[in-house]
Design an enzyme around this catalytic site. Structure first.
Site, PDB file in Angstrom:
ATOM      1  N   CYS A 188       0.827  -1.195   0.000  1.00  0.00           N
ATOM      2  CA  CYS A 188       0.000   0.000   0.000  1.00  0.00           C
ATOM      3  C   CYS A 188       0.877   1.266   0.000  1.00  0.00           C
ATOM      4  CB  CYS A 188      -0.954  -0.070   1.188  1.00  0.00           C
ATOM      5  SG  CYS A 188      -2.420   0.959   1.057  1.00  0.00           S
ATOM      6  N   HIS A 189       0.614   2.227   0.902  1.00  0.00           N
ATOM      7  CA  HIS A 189       1.440   3.444   0.951  1.00  0.00           C
ATOM      8  C   HIS A 189       2.854   3.164   1.443  1.00  0.00           C
ATOM      9  CE1 HIS A 189      -2.678   5.184   0.938  1.00  0.00           C
ATOM     10  NE2 HIS A 189      -2.106   6.100   0.189  1.00  0.00           N
TER      11      HIS A 189
ATOM     12  N   GLU B  11      -6.954   6.188  -4.182  1.00  0.00           N
ATOM     13  CA  GLU B  11      -6.790   7.434  -3.413  1.00  0.00           C
ATOM     14  C   GLU B  11      -8.019   8.333  -3.584  1.00  0.00           C
ATOM     15  OE1 GLU B  11      -4.955   8.085  -0.670  1.00  0.00           O
ATOM     16  OE2 GLU B  11      -3.088   7.828  -1.790  1.00  0.00           O
TER      17      GLU B  11
END
Length: 230
Positions: free
Chosen positions: A135-136, A166
């Site tokens: 993910c991030h 997002e």
């Protein structure tokens, strides 16, 4: 006899959005689901963060009922490691064969330019270890350079939280940059699943990345497969 590997799980310390009142931090399942795979092999592990100390947990990641989150949140060892994480500056990469970067939006602020993080990643990778992120947390890999000066992700198959995801979580105006765009700018071969928020991973030799929270378990499983079954 299986070799004994040790994993370093890296989490964010960052909690604030520019304008949103709620707090970010670690997306809890990205740590627990990955670790749940490692626990099946009894892999020793440590949890670290840029500043060390308590890992903040994104409150939205606790709202959903998740038996794996509950299992590890109540595990005294796991909880104490989250409450007293190692500081990245103090970590000796020689002790680890796996480094895994958890996500949560907070990572977009304190992962990309952290030099200790970059040093650890480079040394574990060049020592033959596995680099994993979800993910991030994939933002950790943006500026990692190898000894020859090349970027770790240059021309490598990777994924990470997508622009579409997002927008769907309505945080595209809050993050300091677009992860998908930043990966492409660094010439990573970015890809994503056809349907947002479903598990999707990319594997490029000793680099394993997952797109979103539901990909964390698959990342853990793939890391173990690469380490033990090759």
């Amino acid at each position: 006899m299986d070799p004994i590997y040790r994993a370093l799980i890296v989490c964010t310390n960052h909690t604030d959005y520019p304008t949103k009142p709620h707090k970010t931090g670690l997306w809890l399942s990205e740590a627990t689901h990955f670790y749940d795979e490692l626990a099946g092999r009894n892999l020793p592990y440590d949890i670290a963060s840029p500043a060390g100390g308590t890992i903040p947990i994104d409150e939205k990641s606790i709202e959903r009922r998740d038996t794996i989150n509950e299992k590890w949140s109540h595990d005294p060892t796991f909880r104490s490691k989250l409450e007293d994480s190692l500081k990245l500056d103090d970590v000796d990469p020689a002790n680890y064969q796996i480094v895994y970067f958890t996500g949560g939006h907070g990572t977009m602020w304190d992962f990309p330019n952290n030099q200790a993080l970059q040093r650890i990643t480079q040394q574990i990778y060049e020592g033959g270890g596995m680099i994993a992120a979800v993910c991030h947390g994939v933002s950790a890999l943006l500026n990692v350079t190898l000894s020859d000066g090349s970027l770790l992700i240059d021309n490598r198959q990777v994924t990470g939280f997508s622009n579409m995801e997002e927008k769907l979580v309505r945080l595209d105006e809050e993050v300091p940059f677009s992860l998908e765009d930043a990966l492409k700018q660094r010439k990573a071969l970015y890809s994503k699943g056809l349907i947002p928020f479903l598990p999707y991973i990319e594997v490029d030799e000793r680099l394993v990345t997952g797109q979103n929270p539901l990909s964390a378990r698959k990342v853990g499983r793939k890391v173990l497969e690469e380490m033990y079954e090759k």
